[in-house]
Design an enzyme around this catalytic site. Structure first.
Site, mmCIF file in Angstrom:
data_model
loop_
_atom_site.group_PDB
_atom_site.id
_atom_site.type_symbol
_atom_site.label_atom_id
_atom_site.label_comp_id
_atom_site.label_asym_id
_atom_site.label_seq_id
_atom_site.Cartn_x
_atom_site.Cartn_y
_atom_site.Cartn_z
ATOM 1 N N GLY A 127 0.820 -1.208 0.000
ATOM 2 C CA GLY A 127 0.000 0.000 0.000
ATOM 3 C C GLY A 127 0.851 1.254 0.000
ATOM 4 O O GLY A 127 2.059 1.207 0.219
ATOM 5 N N GLY A 171 -0.126 9.375 1.368
ATOM 6 C CA GLY A 171 0.405 10.693 1.085
ATOM 7 C C GLY A 171 1.860 10.871 1.460
ATOM 8 O O GLY A 171 2.591 11.594 0.797
ATOM 9 N N SER A 178 5.125 4.648 1.608
ATOM 10 C CA SER A 178 4.720 3.368 1.050
ATOM 11 C C SER A 178 4.979 2.277 2.082
ATOM 12 O O SER A 178 5.930 2.368 2.873
ATOM 13 C CB SER A 178 5.501 3.063 -0.232
ATOM 14 N N ASP A 219 -5.791 11.268 13.402
ATOM 15 C CA ASP A 219 -6.235 10.810 12.082
ATOM 16 C C ASP A 219 -6.964 9.470 12.197
ATOM 17 O O ASP A 219 -6.721 8.543 11.424
ATOM 18 C CB ASP A 219 -5.050 10.687 11.122
#
Length: 340
Positions: free
Chosen positions: A69, A72, A75, A191
């Site tokens: 995956g 922003g 990786s 988040d």
């Protein structure tokens, strides 16, 4: 380059920097290859038992990087390390905002010294990479436990699996337990959303991706417009209104995000549609929240029982929201009311 966030806010109190001419790691002391913070090697799951994360990655022990995956700021890869399956995250250098990407890397380590069933465990982290593993666009590398390749967003939006009341309540309780532990150690995630909650093979939720997190000082809130918090962002659909207004942040910001996430678990839908700027304005100015009054899920008796918990979690005033400690009894009460 030193971290924009003071290193002392990120490291356990009993971890002290010392000179090492071996593997390169955190930028606290200089040597010929770079910098390092040396701690004893600790085997994973019995091979390297671990109370603390390591600031040394033994690159020769790293095998088979398989992409799983990207986001922003980085990786993620599946890999083998010291004979165990791990997740490797490379935080990339954002050309538009290098400071933010550096802060994101260091924020990832705010919970590195914590161990909890519902939090993804950090194994090791480094800012220096040998040439054989080089990535010029990378700011740092983090090794974490490999939880799995599924997150709650995939379960909600992409899966045909049933997501009944018993299951989403169990997931919600997992997240609440993780938040309670984080907040007890003064770490605010900032988040919380389904995509940042991973599911283990045992169907247990683990909070991941601490790139927006902040470590609070004792008894203090932090201004979200502080220069050293320029990385604070999060996902606009889940972000608390006080953060959108640039006001001080507190653990209650995570509770707001939890409320939006809970609504998604119940409905299996996205919280808002329409233009991003319109949503941001409406959340602050008009207390826009995901649909409850007219949503068919909440017209049933079971759905009506869920409304009070959601309303409290996404209250416009942080002081009116329950704490993470108070969330678990609320969820247990809801479970009892639903007859589960």
């Amino acid at each position: 380059m030193p971290s924009p966030i003071p290193v002392t806010r990120l490291l356990p109190k009993d971890m002290c920097p010392c000179l090492d001419i071996g593997t390169c790691s955190s930028p606290l002391t200089k040597h010929s290859f770079g910098t390092t913070l040396q701690v004893p090697v600790q085997r994973l799951h019995g091979k390297v038992a671990s109370r603390l994360w390591s600031t040394v990655i033994h690159w020769k022990e790293l095998r088979a990087l398989v992409p799983v995956g990207s986001g922003g700021f980085g990786s993620v890869y599946k890999a083998e390390y010291l004979g165990e399956t791990v997740a490797l995250k490379r935080v990339k250098k954002c050309t538009k905002n290098t400071l933010a990407s550096r802060q994101s890397f260091w924020a990832e380590l705010n919970a590195a010294h914590l161990r909890h069933t519902n939090i993804v465990r950090v194994i090791a982290a480094t800012t220096c990479v040998p040439p054989d593993f080089g990535d010029e666009g990378s700011i740092g590398t983090i090794l974490m436990e490999f939880v799995g390749s599924r997150n709650l967003q995939q379960i909600i939006s992409e899966s045909a699996e049933p997501l009944g009341e018993d299951r989403w309540l169990r997931y919600a309780s997992d997240i609440a337990r993780g938040l309670r532990f984080l907040h007890s150690h003064r770490v605010v995630h900032l988040d919380v959303k389904p995509a940042n909650v991973l599911l283990s093979s045992a169907d247990v939720c683990k909070i991941a991706d601490f790139g927006c997190s902040v470590k609070l000082d004792h008894g203090c809130e932090v201004s979200s417009i502080s220069p050293r918090l320029s990385h604070v962002g999060g996902t606009y659909t889940h972000r608390a209104p006080e953060l959108l207004k640039g006001e001080a942040l507190s653990p209650q910001a995570d509770i707001f995000s939890f409320g939006i996430t809970l609504w998604q678990l119940i409905t299996r839908e996205q919280p808002y549609t329409g233009d991003r700027q319109h949503v941001l304005y409406a959340v602050v100015a008009h207390s826009l929240r995901p649909s409850v009054q007219d949503h068919p899920v909440f017209l049933s008796e079971q759905g009506r029982l869920c409304r009070p918990v959601l309303s409290r979690c996404w209250s416009a005033e942080g002081r009116c929201r329950p704490s993470a400690e108070e969330l678990l009894p609320l969820l247990e009460q809801l479970r009892a009311q639903l007859g589960l």
